[in-house]
Design a protein around this motif. Structure first.
Motif, PDB file in Angstrom:
ATOM      1  N   VAL A  90       0.845  -1.200   0.000  1.00 50.01           N
ATOM      2  CA  VAL A  90       0.000   0.000   0.000  1.00 50.01           C
ATOM      3  C   VAL A  90       0.879   1.248   0.000  1.00 50.01           C
ATOM      4  O   VAL A  90       0.619   2.203  -0.727  1.00 50.01           O
ATOM      5  CB  VAL A  90      -0.952   0.008   1.236  1.00 50.01           C
ATOM      6  N   GLU A  91       1.946   1.197   0.796  1.00 46.56           N
ATOM      7  CA  GLU A  91       2.872   2.332   0.866  1.00 46.56           C
ATOM      8  C   GLU A  91       3.481   2.615  -0.517  1.00 46.56           C
ATOM      9  O   GLU A  91       3.579   3.764  -0.935  1.00 46.56           O
ATOM     10  CB  GLU A  91       3.966   2.011   1.879  1.00 46.56           C
ATOM     11  N   GLU A  92       3.873   1.550  -1.198  1.00 46.52           N
ATOM     12  CA  GLU A  92       4.439   1.723  -2.543  1.00 46.52           C
ATOM     13  C   GLU A  92       3.408   2.299  -3.512  1.00 46.52           C
ATOM     14  O   GLU A  92       3.734   3.148  -4.348  1.00 46.52           O
ATOM     15  CB  GLU A  92       4.967   0.384  -3.073  1.00 46.52           C
ATOM     16  N   GLU A  93       2.177   1.856  -3.386  1.00 44.85           N
ATOM     17  CA  GLU A  93       1.106   2.376  -4.249  1.00 44.85           C
ATOM     18  C   GLU A  93       0.890   3.870  -3.988  1.00 44.85           C
ATOM     19  O   GLU A  93       0.726   4.657  -4.918  1.00 44.85           O
ATOM     20  CB  GLU A  93      -0.205   1.607  -4.012  1.00 44.85           C
ATOM     21  N   ILE A 112       1.838   9.554  -5.709  1.00 44.95           N
ATOM     22  CA  ILE A 112       2.458  10.868  -5.491  1.00 44.95           C
ATOM     23  C   ILE A 112       3.426  11.173  -6.638  1.00 44.95           C
ATOM     24  O   ILE A 112       3.436  12.271  -7.183  1.00 44.95           O
ATOM     25  CB  ILE A 112       3.189  10.922  -4.123  1.00 44.95           C
ATOM     26  N   LYS A 113       4.218  10.157  -7.000  1.00 45.06           N
ATOM     27  CA  LYS A 113       5.201  10.352  -8.082  1.00 45.06           C
ATOM     28  C   LYS A 113       4.537  10.628  -9.427  1.00 45.06           C
ATOM     29  O   LYS A 113       5.107  11.292 -10.284  1.00 45.06           O
ATOM     30  CB  LYS A 113       6.096   9.106  -8.220  1.00 45.06           C
ATOM     31  N   LYS A 168      -7.941   8.423  -3.810  1.00 43.81           N
ATOM     32  CA  LYS A 168      -7.354   7.777  -4.994  1.00 43.81           C
ATOM     33  C   LYS A 168      -6.710   6.441  -4.636  1.00 43.81           C
ATOM     34  O   LYS A 168      -6.760   5.491  -5.407  1.00 43.81           O
ATOM     35  CB  LYS A 168      -6.298   8.686  -5.640  1.00 43.81           C
ATOM     36  N   ALA A 169      -6.077   6.389  -3.475  1.00 40.98           N
ATOM     37  CA  ALA A 169      -5.399   5.168  -3.044  1.00 40.98           C
ATOM     38  C   ALA A 169      -6.384   4.137  -2.479  1.00 40.98           C
ATOM     39  O   ALA A 169      -5.994   3.002  -2.206  1.00 40.98           O
ATOM     40  CB  ALA A 169      -4.342   5.510  -1.990  1.00 40.98           C
ATOM     41  N   GLU A 170      -7.622   4.571  -2.299  1.00 41.95           N
ATOM     42  CA  GLU A 170      -8.676   3.706  -1.751  1.00 41.95           C
ATOM     43  C   GLU A 170      -8.298   3.131  -0.392  1.00 41.95           C
ATOM     44  O   GLU A 170      -8.394   1.923  -0.142  1.00 41.95           O
ATOM     45  CB  GLU A 170      -9.039   2.603  -2.742  1.00 41.95           C
ATOM     46  N   ILE A 171      -7.805   4.037   0.465  1.00 37.65           N
ATOM     47  CA  ILE A 171      -7.513   3.655   1.846  1.00 37.65           C
ATOM     48  C   ILE A 171      -8.131   4.703   2.755  1.00 37.65           C
ATOM     49  O   ILE A 171      -8.507   5.783   2.294  1.00 37.65           O
ATOM     50  CB  ILE A 171      -5.979   3.571   2.119  1.00 37.65           C
ATOM     51  N   ASP A 172      -8.241   4.380   4.047  1.00 36.83           N
ATOM     52  CA  ASP A 172      -8.858   5.384   4.924  1.00 36.83           C
ATOM     53  C   ASP A 172      -7.858   6.496   5.251  1.00 36.83           C
ATOM     54  O   ASP A 172      -6.641   6.336   5.118  1.00 36.83           O
ATOM     55  CB  ASP A 172      -9.468   4.754   6.181  1.00 36.83           C
ATOM     56  N   ILE A 187       1.056   6.688   6.439  1.00 34.39           N
ATOM     57  CA  ILE A 187       1.988   6.399   5.330  1.00 34.39           C
ATOM     58  C   ILE A 187       2.711   7.679   4.904  1.00 34.39           C
ATOM     59  O   ILE A 187       3.933   7.687   4.713  1.00 34.39           O
ATOM     60  CB  ILE A 187       1.231   5.760   4.135  1.00 34.39           C
ATOM     61  N   VAL A 188       1.956   8.757   4.798  1.00 31.22           N
ATOM     62  CA  VAL A 188       2.558  10.037   4.391  1.00 31.22           C
ATOM     63  C   VAL A 188       3.586  10.494   5.437  1.00 31.22           C
ATOM     64  O   VAL A 188       4.677  10.946   5.082  1.00 31.22           O
ATOM     65  CB  VAL A 188       1.450  11.098   4.159  1.00 31.22           C
ATOM     66  N   ASP A 189       3.261  10.345   6.720  1.00 35.69           N
ATOM     67  CA  ASP A 189       4.220  10.696   7.783  1.00 35.69           C
ATOM     68  C   ASP A 189       5.516   9.903   7.613  1.00 35.69           C
ATOM     69  O   ASP A 189       6.608  10.445   7.722  1.00 35.69           O
ATOM     70  CB  ASP A 189       3.649  10.381   9.167  1.00 35.69           C
ATOM     71  N   LYS A 190       5.363   8.615   7.345  1.00 31.20           N
ATOM     72  CA  LYS A 190       6.532   7.732   7.199  1.00 31.20           C
ATOM     73  C   LYS A 190       7.366   8.155   5.977  1.00 31.20           C
ATOM     74  O   LYS A 190       8.592   8.282   6.076  1.00 31.20           O
ATOM     75  CB  LYS A 190       6.066   6.279   7.046  1.00 31.20           C
TER      76      LYS A 190
END
Ligand code: SF4
Length: 114
Positions: free
Chosen positions: A3-6, A11-12, A26-30, A37-40
């Motif tokens: 999910v992180e890679e997606e 973003i890229k 867009k990523a279809e996650i909550d 993920i963004v923080d990481k």
């Protein structure tokens, strides 16, 4: 991890970055998972976030860090001391910086210039 890679791919894929409140949809996650993920990714230096307001809502515009770094790299003054270019730039030698003569010379020039 997938999910992180997606999320990072999403973003890229946007030259001008993506708004965080659009990213999780867009990523279809909550939203919370997206935020983690963004923080990481930000802590890893892969992305940068800037405040942005859209339609009265405050959010972040998220971009791949390289874009910002390229803008910084244009200021070559940061890499030049007198006529000496920062020796670590492009250096591929496995090293011990404390023992590196070119780096020591560059640091001495830097100190003398100040
Ligand atoms: S410290 Fe010296 S050897 Fe190491 S990367 Fe810099 S210039 Fe290269």
């Amino acid at each position: 991890m997938e999910v992180e890679e997606e999320v990072f791919k999403l973003i890229k894929s946007r030259k001008k970055g993506i708004l965080q409140n659009e990213l999780w949809k867009k990523a279809e996650i909550d939203r919370r998972k997206c935020s983690r993920i963004v923080d990481k990714l930000e802590k890893e230096g892969k992305i940068v976030r800037e405040h942005e307001a859209t339609g009265g809502t405050r959010t972040y515009r998220i971009r791949v860090a390289e874009i910002k770094e390229k803008a910084k790299a244009r200021n070559f003054k940061l890499l030049l001391v007198r006529d000496m270019f920062a020796p670590c730039t492009g250096c591929t030698v496995e090293c011990t910086p404390e023992l590196c003569i070119p780096l020591s010379a560059w640091v001495f020039n830097l100190i003398e210039e100040e």
